[in-house]
Design a protein around this motif. Structure first.
Motif, PDB file in Angstrom:
ATOM      1  N   LEU A 216       0.837  -1.204   0.000  1.00 52.50           N
ATOM      2  CA  LEU A 216       0.000   0.000   0.000  1.00 52.50           C
ATOM      3  C   LEU A 216       0.872   1.253   0.000  1.00 52.50           C
ATOM      4  N   ALA A 217       1.888   1.287   0.836  1.00 52.95           N
ATOM      5  CA  ALA A 217       2.779   2.450   0.891  1.00 52.95           C
ATOM      6  C   ALA A 217       3.462   2.674  -0.464  1.00 52.95           C
ATOM      7  N   LEU A 218       3.911   1.610  -1.094  1.00 56.43           N
ATOM      8  CA  LEU A 218       4.548   1.726  -2.405  1.00 56.43           C
ATOM      9  C   LEU A 218       3.558   2.226  -3.452  1.00 56.43           C
ATOM     10  N   ALA A 219       2.339   1.694  -3.435  1.00 57.38           N
ATOM     11  CA  ALA A 219       1.323   2.108  -4.409  1.00 57.38           C
ATOM     12  C   ALA A 219       0.981   3.588  -4.235  1.00 57.38           C
ATOM     13  N   ILE A 220       0.863   4.039  -2.998  1.00 59.28           N
ATOM     14  CA  ILE A 220       0.580   5.453  -2.741  1.00 59.28           C
ATOM     15  C   ILE A 220       1.746   6.317  -3.220  1.00 59.28           C
ATOM     16  N   HIS A 221       2.943   5.899  -2.890  1.00 68.72           N
ATOM     17  CA  HIS A 221       4.137   6.649  -3.293  1.00 68.72           C
ATOM     18  C   HIS A 221       4.267   6.736  -4.815  1.00 68.72           C
ATOM     19  N   ALA A 222       3.931   5.663  -5.494  1.00 63.17           N
ATOM     20  CA  ALA A 222       4.100   5.601  -6.949  1.00 63.17           C
ATOM     21  C   ALA A 222       2.920   6.186  -7.713  1.00 63.17           C
ATOM     22  N   SER A 223       1.853   6.547  -7.009  1.00 64.96           N
ATOM     23  CA  SER A 223       0.659   7.073  -7.673  1.00 64.96           C
ATOM     24  C   SER A 223       0.945   8.416  -8.326  1.00 64.96           C
ATOM     25  N   HIS A 224       0.441   8.559  -9.526  1.00 66.86           N
ATOM     26  CA  HIS A 224       0.554   9.826 -10.243  1.00 66.86           C
ATOM     27  C   HIS A 224      -0.857  10.311 -10.508  1.00 66.86           C
ATOM     28  N   GLY A 225      -1.241  11.376  -9.862  1.00 65.16           N
ATOM     29  CA  GLY A 225      -2.571  11.934 -10.040  1.00 65.16           C
ATOM     30  C   GLY A 225      -3.514  11.493  -8.939  1.00 65.16           C
ATOM     31  N   VAL A 226      -4.512  12.305  -8.731  1.00 65.46           N
ATOM     32  CA  VAL A 226      -5.477  12.083  -7.655  1.00 65.46           C
ATOM     33  C   VAL A 226      -6.288  10.812  -7.873  1.00 65.46           C
ATOM     34  N   ASP A 227      -6.739  10.577  -9.096  1.00 62.21           N
ATOM     35  CA  ASP A 227      -7.546   9.376  -9.365  1.00 62.21           C
ATOM     36  C   ASP A 227      -6.802   8.107  -8.967  1.00 62.21           C
ATOM     37  N   LYS A 228      -5.557   8.013  -9.374  1.00 59.55           N
ATOM     38  CA  LYS A 228      -4.742   6.831  -9.079  1.00 59.55           C
ATOM     39  C   LYS A 228      -4.488   6.710  -7.577  1.00 59.55           C
TER      40      LYS A 228
ATOM     41  N   VAL B 169     -14.788  17.706  -2.856  1.00 57.75           N
ATOM     42  CA  VAL B 169     -14.530  17.665  -4.291  1.00 57.75           C
ATOM     43  C   VAL B 169     -13.863  16.339  -4.638  1.00 57.75           C
ATOM     44  N   HIS B 170     -14.118  15.890  -5.829  1.00 58.69           N
ATOM     45  CA  HIS B 170     -13.481  14.688  -6.354  1.00 58.69           C
ATOM     46  C   HIS B 170     -13.650  13.479  -5.423  1.00 58.69           C
ATOM     47  N   PRO B 171     -14.897  13.141  -5.054  1.00 58.83           N
ATOM     48  CA  PRO B 171     -15.096  11.991  -4.170  1.00 58.83           C
ATOM     49  C   PRO B 171     -14.823  10.671  -4.881  1.00 58.83           C
ATOM     50  N   ALA B 172     -14.370   9.704  -4.107  1.00 57.17           N
ATOM     51  CA  ALA B 172     -14.159   8.347  -4.615  1.00 57.17           C
ATOM     52  C   ALA B 172     -14.593   7.376  -3.524  1.00 57.17           C
ATOM     53  N   SER B 173     -15.064   6.212  -3.939  1.00 61.52           N
ATOM     54  CA  SER B 173     -15.510   5.229  -2.941  1.00 61.52           C
ATOM     55  C   SER B 173     -15.336   3.822  -3.468  1.00 61.52           C
ATOM     56  N   SER B 174     -15.426   2.890  -2.547  1.00 67.27           N
ATOM     57  CA  SER B 174     -15.538   1.478  -2.923  1.00 67.27           C
ATOM     58  C   SER B 174     -16.727   0.938  -2.148  1.00 67.27           C
ATOM     59  N   GLY B 175     -17.508   0.113  -2.813  1.00 65.84           N
ATOM     60  CA  GLY B 175     -18.697  -0.456  -2.171  1.00 65.84           C
ATOM     61  C   GLY B 175     -19.911   0.456  -2.223  1.00 65.84           C
TER      62      GLY B 175
ATOM     63  N   GLN C 277      -6.369   7.833  -5.095  1.00 63.04           N
ATOM     64  CA  GLN C 277      -7.608   7.398  -4.447  1.00 63.04           C
ATOM     65  C   GLN C 277      -7.858   5.916  -4.679  1.00 63.04           C
ATOM     66  N   LYS C 278      -7.725   5.471  -5.929  1.00 64.62           N
ATOM     67  CA  LYS C 278      -7.967   4.067  -6.268  1.00 64.62           C
ATOM     68  C   LYS C 278      -7.022   3.134  -5.516  1.00 64.62           C
ATOM     69  N   GLU C 279      -5.735   3.453  -5.526  1.00 66.93           N
ATOM     70  CA  GLU C 279      -4.744   2.613  -4.853  1.00 66.93           C
ATOM     71  C   GLU C 279      -4.988   2.557  -3.342  1.00 66.93           C
ATOM     72  N   THR C 280      -5.336   3.688  -2.753  1.00 69.50           N
ATOM     73  CA  THR C 280      -5.586   3.729  -1.315  1.00 69.50           C
ATOM     74  C   THR C 280      -6.826   2.921  -0.948  1.00 69.50           C
TER      75      THR C 280
END
Length: 105
Positions: free
Chosen positions: A23-35, A69-75, A37-40
């Motif tokens: 998770l830490a690596l995915a957050i660190h490597a994320s480029h952009g808000v969408d990515k 602004v820019h909400p994201a969810s799972s479920g 949010q999705k990775e987290t």
């Protein structure tokens, strides 16, 4: 070694440590808000049991009331997420805003 400040300590198994590291690596490597949010949201699924999760961005500049602004969810589908923010978010959240003079430099 005894716990500090009389707090209970826990030991994480290798599966949990691996999930936290991924998770830490995915957050660190994320480029952009969408990515980000999705990775987290995906990364916390195995670490924190839940049915619904949301990742909020809040715009608070120039207003006492936060604007989500820019909400994201799972479920949760898009309509239910929109309904949540329009009806219930203000009752659920206590917003803490931390500022630093260093951030302005």
């Amino acid at each position: 070694m005894p716990p500090c400040n009389n707090q209970q300590t826990i030991e994480l198994d290798s599966t949990t440590w691996t999930a936290l590291n991924e998770l830490a690596l995915a957050i660190h490597a994320s480029h952009g808000v969408d990515k980000l949010q999705k990775e987290t949201l995906e990364g916390t699924t195995g670490l924190v049991p839940h049915r619904i999760a949301m990742f909020d961005l809040i715009e608070a500049a120039g207003s006492d009331a936060p604007r989500y602004v820019h909400p994201a969810s799972s479920g949760m589908d898009d309509r239910a997420l929109s309904d949540y923010y329009n009806r219930y978010a203000a009752m659920d959240y206590t917003c803490l805003l931390y500022t630093s003079d260093a951030a302005d430099e």
